[in-house]
Design an enzyme around this catalytic site. Sequence first.
Site, PDB file in Angstrom:
ATOM      1  N   ARG A 171      10.597 -11.395   6.671  1.00  0.00           N
ATOM      2  CA  ARG A 171       9.510 -12.378   6.688  1.00  0.00           C
ATOM      3  C   ARG A 171       9.914 -13.617   5.876  1.00  0.00           C
ATOM      4  O   ARG A 171      10.294 -13.513   4.735  1.00  0.00           O
ATOM      5  CB  ARG A 171       8.205 -11.746   6.157  1.00  0.00           C
ATOM      6  N   ALA A 230      -0.707 -17.586  -9.692  1.00  0.00           N
ATOM      7  CA  ALA A 230       0.039 -18.387 -10.673  1.00  0.00           C
ATOM      8  C   ALA A 230       1.433 -17.796 -10.902  1.00  0.00           C
ATOM      9  O   ALA A 230       2.428 -18.528 -10.958  1.00  0.00           O
ATOM     10  CB  ALA A 230      -0.742 -18.452 -11.981  1.00  0.00           C
ATOM     11  N   PRO A 237      -2.400 -13.099   5.384  1.00  0.00           N
ATOM     12  CA  PRO A 237      -1.459 -14.160   5.787  1.00  0.00           C
ATOM     13  C   PRO A 237      -2.099 -15.549   5.724  1.00  0.00           C
ATOM     14  O   PRO A 237      -3.300 -15.673   5.501  1.00  0.00           O
ATOM     15  CB  PRO A 237      -1.142 -13.797   7.244  1.00  0.00           C
ATOM     16  N   CYS A 258       5.531 -13.751   0.564  1.00  0.00           N
ATOM     17  CA  CYS A 258       4.459 -14.171  -0.341  1.00  0.00           C
ATOM     18  C   CYS A 258       4.595 -15.531  -1.019  1.00  0.00           C
ATOM     19  O   CYS A 258       3.579 -16.216  -1.174  1.00  0.00           O
ATOM     20  CB  CYS A 258       4.249 -13.098  -1.400  1.00  0.00           C
ATOM     21  N   ASN A 280      -3.068  -7.057   4.717  1.00  0.00           N
ATOM     22  CA  ASN A 280      -2.355  -8.335   4.722  1.00  0.00           C
ATOM     23  C   ASN A 280      -3.309  -9.517   4.566  1.00  0.00           C
ATOM     24  O   ASN A 280      -4.451  -9.468   5.022  1.00  0.00           O
ATOM     25  CB  ASN A 280      -1.504  -8.470   5.990  1.00  0.00           C
ATOM     26  N   GLY A 298       0.820  -1.216   0.000  1.00  0.00           N
ATOM     27  CA  GLY A 298       0.000   0.000   0.000  1.00  0.00           C
ATOM     28  C   GLY A 298       0.850   1.260   0.000  1.00  0.00           C
ATOM     29  O   GLY A 298       0.594   2.193  -0.777  1.00  0.00           O
ATOM     30  N   THR A 339      -3.156  -9.833  -2.359  1.00  0.00           N
ATOM     31  CA  THR A 339      -3.201 -11.118  -3.054  1.00  0.00           C
ATOM     32  C   THR A 339      -4.249 -11.987  -2.359  1.00  0.00           C
ATOM     33  O   THR A 339      -4.156 -12.222  -1.155  1.00  0.00           O
ATOM     34  CB  THR A 339      -1.818 -11.803  -2.992  1.00  0.00           C
ATOM     35  N   ALA A 382      20.587 -20.277  -7.950  1.00  0.00           N
ATOM     36  CA  ALA A 382      20.526 -21.233  -6.837  1.00  0.00           C
ATOM     37  C   ALA A 382      21.032 -20.563  -5.573  1.00  0.00           C
ATOM     38  O   ALA A 382      21.772 -19.587  -5.625  1.00  0.00           O
ATOM     39  CB  ALA A 382      21.387 -22.438  -7.169  1.00  0.00           C
ATOM     40  N   GLY A 383      20.625 -21.084  -4.449  1.00  0.00           N
ATOM     41  CA  GLY A 383      21.091 -20.511  -3.192  1.00  0.00           C
ATOM     42  C   GLY A 383      20.478 -21.206  -2.007  1.00  0.00           C
ATOM     43  O   GLY A 383      20.362 -22.436  -1.966  1.00  0.00           O
TER      44      GLY A 383
END
Length: 503
Positions: free
Chosen positions: A367, A243, A112, A297, A110, A36, A151, A289-290
């Site tokens: 997060r 998606a 969650p 999200c 949010n 926001g 979302t 990669a890691g």
Amino acid sequence: MQRQPVVTATFDSNGDDESVFPKVRNICCIGAGYVGGPTCAVLAWKCPDIKVTICDLSQPRIDAWNSDTLPIFEPGLSEIVFEARGRNLFFTTDVDNAIAEADLIFVSVNTPTKTSGVGAGVAADLCYVEAATRRIAALSRKGAIIVEKSTVPCRTAESMRQILSATSPQEGAVFEILSNPEFLAEGTAVEDLLDPARILIGALDTPRGQLAQRRLVEVYANWVAPKNILTTSLWSSELSKLAANALLAQRVSSINAIAAICEATGSNVFEVSNACGLDPRIGSQFLKAGLGFGGSCFQKDIFNLIYLSTSLNLPEVAEYWAQVLKMNEWTKSRFTRGVVKKMFSTITRKTIVCAGYAFKKDTGDIREAPAINVARDLMEDGACLRIYDPKVTAESIHESLKGFTYIDWATASAAGPWDLPQAGTYTICPSLDAALVNASALLFVTDWSEFKGLDLEWWTATHAKMTKPAMVFDGRDILNTAECAHLRKIGFGVEKTGVGHAI
Ligand SMILES: NC(=O)C1=CN([C@@H]2O[C@H](COP(=O)(O)OP(=O)(O)OC[C@H]3O[C@@H](n4cnc5c(N)ncnc54)[C@H](O)[C@@H]3O)[C@@H](O)[C@H]2O)C=CC1
Ligand SMILES: O=C(O)[C@H]1O[C@H](OP(=O)(O)OP(=O)(O)OC[C@H]2O[C@@H](n3ccc(=O)[nH]c3=O)[C@H](O)[C@@H]2O)[C@H](O)[C@@H](O)[C@@H]1O
């Protein structure tokens, strides 16, 4: 007098009179978080003729937006906020008034994953979306275009529509719901908002739905090229967001699965991903990669998709997406297991430096950061951890490591190697240089730019002050092949995720 719900008039699809939704002049954004805040700050900056009010229930968050130190760090954001704030951009906790005045309302609260009740651990918790919708129904005087920015699961707009229809007390108030998911990534939010790959706006295929969609297109058209504004149905738009995140996360899990094979076969995942990514059908992005993906999200949105698939009786589809998350969890724990193994299978009381804590560079957000798993696992194995991150606050590190013992920097830095009274502790350090004194290992956990390109002199001095054998574990592609070779020459043991030792 008892309030009568206005049931049908609010969504009468035959009323295609343009004056129902005049050109947007007053926007309210409910939720002043990572989405926001930046989204509507950029909107206000680009549209000086539109009044934009960003509101939130959290007084400290709004106070920070109104101060010199914004509540979130994003490159380029403060300049935009400072220019527009007070001109046509306002931050307030007076949510009710902002709703009452607005002709377009972004819902950016949010969403969650639920932690209890039906769907716990997988379904999205829509309580904040519902609360915001009920507030809009109660307070919007003439109605408004309501935009889902959060979302949400597919068909959430339908639930919102029913709440508005059943609860709006304002006679003749007209509402229309659009889906306009946000695709910004943290750390590049301002860049992404100023030059978006696409703006997606979903609407119902009714005259009123199309009118509302046009009004939002007009707002974005102030700075986004028409070819980048995509209009679709409501349900396609809602699902596209889930998606897109699932596909991005899937690529990261796929390359991390390949990384494990590379390590076992003496090959190099960065060479493999480069070779694969040059095929335009595959593309080069999101193949690094890691340590696995973090952030608020990816995991939550895949859980959302899993829950949706299960409730649609598509268990094979649910299982497919669950595997992406399983691979991510395995990737995070694989890194820690590798560290323990290379340090003679014991890290008890060893000082280990965690370079970076944020889930990615250029953000202070932790997060779902892989660093949290790494830190917890290492401390459970007895390590004395030293954490350094240029942006993450001490407060959020403490919050993420509740239950573990914190040792302040003065005490930790005064102790010699293995001198700390207790195994399994953590310390927050003022700089990477300071953290490395007497440390046994350096772990690159976040891809901060300041960790890249450190010169030979720095590495030589670092080796001298570390406990021997000194180890470097690179989980974030910080060191290139030549640097790894140099470090080994100096005397470091070097392990890089996804790179096997040449046979
Ligand atoms: N963080 C990110 O990079 C992205 C997040 N998203 C989605 O955007 C949504 C918001 O995410 P964030 O901004 O990260 O969350 P956030 O937690 O940073 O911010 C949400 C804000 O909404 C406020 N809020 C909740 N209910 C409210 C109410 N009824 N009235 C007023 N304020 C209320 C909260 O106090 C909080 O400050 C989520 O659905 C997320 O999935 C989408 C794209 C990117
Ligand atoms: O819905 C959201 O919240 C957002 O989620 C992601 O954005 P974000 O989580 O901010 O950051 P990313 O750049 O996608 O990185 C996510 C995680 O994946 C990791 N990652 C990313 C790319 C890669 O190649 N390898 C990799 O390990 C990053 O280090 C990070 O931990 C998406 O990129 C955004 O489009 C979306 O809007």
